[in-house]
Scaffold this motif. Sequence first.
Motif, mmCIF file in Angstrom:
data_model
loop_
_atom_site.group_PDB
_atom_site.id
_atom_site.type_symbol
_atom_site.label_atom_id
_atom_site.label_comp_id
_atom_site.label_asym_id
_atom_site.label_seq_id
_atom_site.Cartn_x
_atom_site.Cartn_y
_atom_site.Cartn_z
ATOM 1 N N GLN A 48 0.771 -1.076 -0.029
ATOM 2 C CA GLN A 48 0.014 -0.016 0.133
ATOM 3 C C GLN A 48 0.573 1.140 0.107
ATOM 4 O O GLN A 48 0.620 2.265 -0.809
ATOM 5 N N ILE A 51 2.467 1.830 -3.390
ATOM 6 C CA ILE A 51 1.531 2.276 -4.400
ATOM 7 C C ILE A 51 1.145 3.799 -4.126
ATOM 8 O O ILE A 51 1.188 4.530 -5.069
ATOM 9 N N LYS A 54 4.228 5.652 -5.527
ATOM 10 C CA LYS A 54 4.312 5.628 -6.985
ATOM 11 C C LYS A 54 3.012 6.380 -7.665
ATOM 12 O O LYS A 54 3.080 6.912 -8.720
ATOM 13 N N SER A 55 1.887 6.392 -7.115
ATOM 14 C CA SER A 55 0.811 7.062 -7.657
ATOM 15 C C SER A 55 1.006 8.579 -8.095
ATOM 16 O O SER A 55 0.361 9.142 -8.800
ATOM 17 N N ILE A 61 -0.660 1.830 -12.470
ATOM 18 C CA ILE A 61 0.193 0.761 -11.914
ATOM 19 C C ILE A 61 -0.549 -0.567 -12.309
ATOM 20 O O ILE A 61 -1.510 -0.681 -12.274
#
Length: 66
Positions: A48, A51, A54-55, A61
């Motif tokens: 989590q 993510i 990276k978001s 993704i």
Amino acid sequence: MKQVLQSNPNPQSLKDTIGFLYDYSEKEFRENYDINIKQLISMMTEFQKWIEQKSSTTKFISVLGI
């Protein structure tokens, strides 16, 4: 799934939650149940976080695998 795991579920109820692909993997998971639950929750938390990081720099993704 993470919330279910954190609520100390009955080991017999995990098949529907986790979805073990093979009978032996469910058996092995139950053999070290407490440790495996903690590790799975930790892995999900780290995923989590990754993510979320990276978001902010990526349009999408893709998670590939089984």
